[in-house]
Design a protein around this motif. Structure first.
Motif, short mmCIF file in Angstrom:
data_model
loop_
_atom_site.label_atom_id
_atom_site.label_comp_id
_atom_site.label_asym_id
_atom_site.label_seq_id
_atom_site.Cartn_x
_atom_site.Cartn_y
_atom_site.Cartn_z
N ALA A 1 -19.57 15.69 -33.28
CA ALA A 1 -19.69 17.16 -33.34
C ALA A 1 -20.96 17.62 -32.63
O ALA A 1 -20.95 18.60 -31.88
CB ALA A 1 -19.70 17.63 -34.80
N PHE A 2 -22.06 16.92 -32.85
CA PHE A 2 -23.32 17.27 -32.18
C PHE A 2 -23.18 17.11 -30.67
O PHE A 2 -23.65 17.96 -29.91
CB PHE A 2 -24.47 16.40 -32.70
CG PHE A 2 -25.75 16.64 -31.95
CD1 PHE A 2 -26.48 17.79 -32.18
CD2 PHE A 2 -26.20 15.73 -31.01
CE1 PHE A 2 -27.66 18.03 -31.49
CE2 PHE A 2 -27.37 15.96 -30.32
CZ PHE A 2 -28.11 17.11 -30.56
N LEU A 3 -22.54 16.05 -30.22
CA LEU A 3 -22.34 15.81 -28.80
C LEU A 3 -21.52 16.93 -28.17
O LEU A 3 -21.88 17.46 -27.11
CB LEU A 3 -21.64 14.46 -28.59
CG LEU A 3 -21.40 14.02 -27.16
CD1 LEU A 3 -22.72 13.83 -26.44
CD2 LEU A 3 -20.61 12.73 -27.15
N LEU A 4 -20.44 17.32 -28.82
CA LEU A 4 -19.62 18.41 -28.30
C LEU A 4 -20.38 19.73 -28.29
O LEU A 4 -20.30 20.50 -27.33
CB LEU A 4 -18.34 18.54 -29.13
CG LEU A 4 -17.34 17.40 -28.98
CD1 LEU A 4 -16.19 17.59 -29.95
CD2 LEU A 4 -16.84 17.30 -27.56
N PHE A 5 -21.16 19.99 -29.33
CA PHE A 5 -21.98 21.20 -29.39
C PHE A 5 -23.01 21.21 -28.27
O PHE A 5 -23.20 22.21 -27.58
CB PHE A 5 -22.68 21.28 -30.75
CG PHE A 5 -23.63 22.43 -30.88
CD1 PHE A 5 -23.15 23.69 -31.19
CD2 PHE A 5 -24.98 22.26 -30.70
CE1 PHE A 5 -24.01 24.76 -31.32
CE2 PHE A 5 -25.86 23.32 -30.82
CZ PHE A 5 -25.38 24.58 -31.13
N PHE A 6 -23.65 20.07 -28.05
CA PHE A 6 -24.67 19.92 -27.00
C PHE A 6 -24.07 20.17 -25.63
O PHE A 6 -24.63 20.89 -24.80
CB PHE A 6 -25.28 18.53 -27.10
CG PHE A 6 -26.44 18.29 -26.18
CD1 PHE A 6 -27.57 19.08 -26.23
CD2 PHE A 6 -26.41 17.24 -25.27
CE1 PHE A 6 -28.65 18.84 -25.39
CE2 PHE A 6 -27.48 17.00 -24.43
CZ PHE A 6 -28.61 17.80 -24.50
N ILE A 7 -22.90 19.59 -25.38
CA ILE A 7 -22.23 19.76 -24.08
C ILE A 7 -21.78 21.21 -23.90
O ILE A 7 -21.90 21.77 -22.81
CB ILE A 7 -21.05 18.79 -23.95
CG1 ILE A 7 -21.57 17.35 -23.83
CG2 ILE A 7 -20.18 19.14 -22.75
CD1 ILE A 7 -20.50 16.29 -23.91
N ALA A 8 -21.28 21.83 -24.94
CA ALA A 8 -20.75 23.19 -24.84
C ALA A 8 -21.85 24.23 -24.63
O ALA A 8 -21.68 25.16 -23.85
CB ALA A 8 -19.95 23.53 -26.09
N TYR A 9 -22.98 24.07 -25.32
CA TYR A 9 -24.01 25.10 -25.27
C TYR A 9 -25.17 24.79 -24.34
O TYR A 9 -25.95 25.68 -24.01
CB TYR A 9 -24.54 25.38 -26.68
CG TYR A 9 -23.52 26.12 -27.51
CD1 TYR A 9 -23.36 27.49 -27.36
CD2 TYR A 9 -22.71 25.46 -28.41
CE1 TYR A 9 -22.41 28.19 -28.09
CE2 TYR A 9 -21.77 26.14 -29.16
CZ TYR A 9 -21.62 27.50 -28.99
OH TYR A 9 -20.67 28.17 -29.72
N ARG A 10 -25.32 23.54 -23.90
CA ARG A 10 -26.38 23.17 -22.98
C ARG A 10 -25.83 22.20 -21.94
O ARG A 10 -26.23 21.04 -21.87
CB ARG A 10 -27.54 22.50 -23.71
CG ARG A 10 -28.02 23.23 -24.92
CD ARG A 10 -29.16 24.05 -24.88
NE ARG A 10 -30.49 23.62 -25.06
CZ ARG A 10 -31.45 24.30 -24.45
NH1 ARG A 10 -31.17 25.25 -23.62
NH2 ARG A 10 -32.70 24.01 -24.69
N PRO A 11 -24.88 22.64 -21.12
CA PRO A 11 -24.24 21.71 -20.19
C PRO A 11 -25.19 21.11 -19.15
O PRO A 11 -25.05 19.94 -18.78
CB PRO A 11 -23.16 22.55 -19.52
CG PRO A 11 -23.53 23.96 -19.76
CD PRO A 11 -24.34 23.98 -21.01
N ASP A 12 -26.18 21.88 -18.70
CA ASP A 12 -27.12 21.33 -17.71
C ASP A 12 -27.97 20.22 -18.31
O ASP A 12 -28.18 19.17 -17.70
CB ASP A 12 -28.03 22.43 -17.15
CG ASP A 12 -27.27 23.43 -16.30
OD1 ASP A 12 -26.21 23.05 -15.73
OD2 ASP A 12 -27.71 24.59 -16.21
N PHE B 1 -26.86 12.46 -19.50
CA PHE B 1 -25.86 11.46 -19.12
C PHE B 1 -26.18 10.83 -17.77
O PHE B 1 -25.93 9.64 -17.56
CB PHE B 1 -24.46 12.07 -19.12
CG PHE B 1 -23.89 12.21 -20.49
CD1 PHE B 1 -23.43 11.10 -21.19
CD2 PHE B 1 -23.85 13.45 -21.12
CE1 PHE B 1 -22.92 11.22 -22.47
CE2 PHE B 1 -23.34 13.58 -22.40
CZ PHE B 1 -22.88 12.47 -23.07
N GLN B 2 -26.76 11.59 -16.85
CA GLN B 2 -27.15 11.03 -15.56
C GLN B 2 -28.27 10.01 -15.77
O GLN B 2 -28.27 8.94 -15.17
CB GLN B 2 -27.60 12.14 -14.63
CG GLN B 2 -27.91 11.66 -13.23
CD GLN B 2 -28.29 12.81 -12.31
OE1 GLN B 2 -28.65 13.89 -12.76
NE2 GLN B 2 -28.20 12.57 -11.03
#
Length: 52
Positions: free
Chosen positions: A12-23, A29-30
């Motif tokens: 859930a935290f990972l999805l939230f992080f990706i959704a609200y802070r994609p950059d 991940f890079q």
């Protein structure tokens, strides 16, 4: 039970992080991918040194 809760919480935290802070997520991940690549190269160099 605790492991299951922590796993779902992490997802859930990972999805939230990706959704609200994609950059920021892309940078993380890079960086992780670069680190895995460096480890692989180092391991390859090590094995090559053992064989040579």
């Amino acid at each position: 039970m605790v492991k299951k809760i922590l796993t779902w919480g992490g997802i859930a935290f990972l999805l939230f992080f990706i959704a609200y802070r994609p950059d920021s997520a892309a940078d993380v991940f890079q960086s992780l991918g670069s680190t895995v690549g460096d480890i692989g190269r180092g391991l390859g160099d090590f094995v090559t040194s053992l064989i040579a």
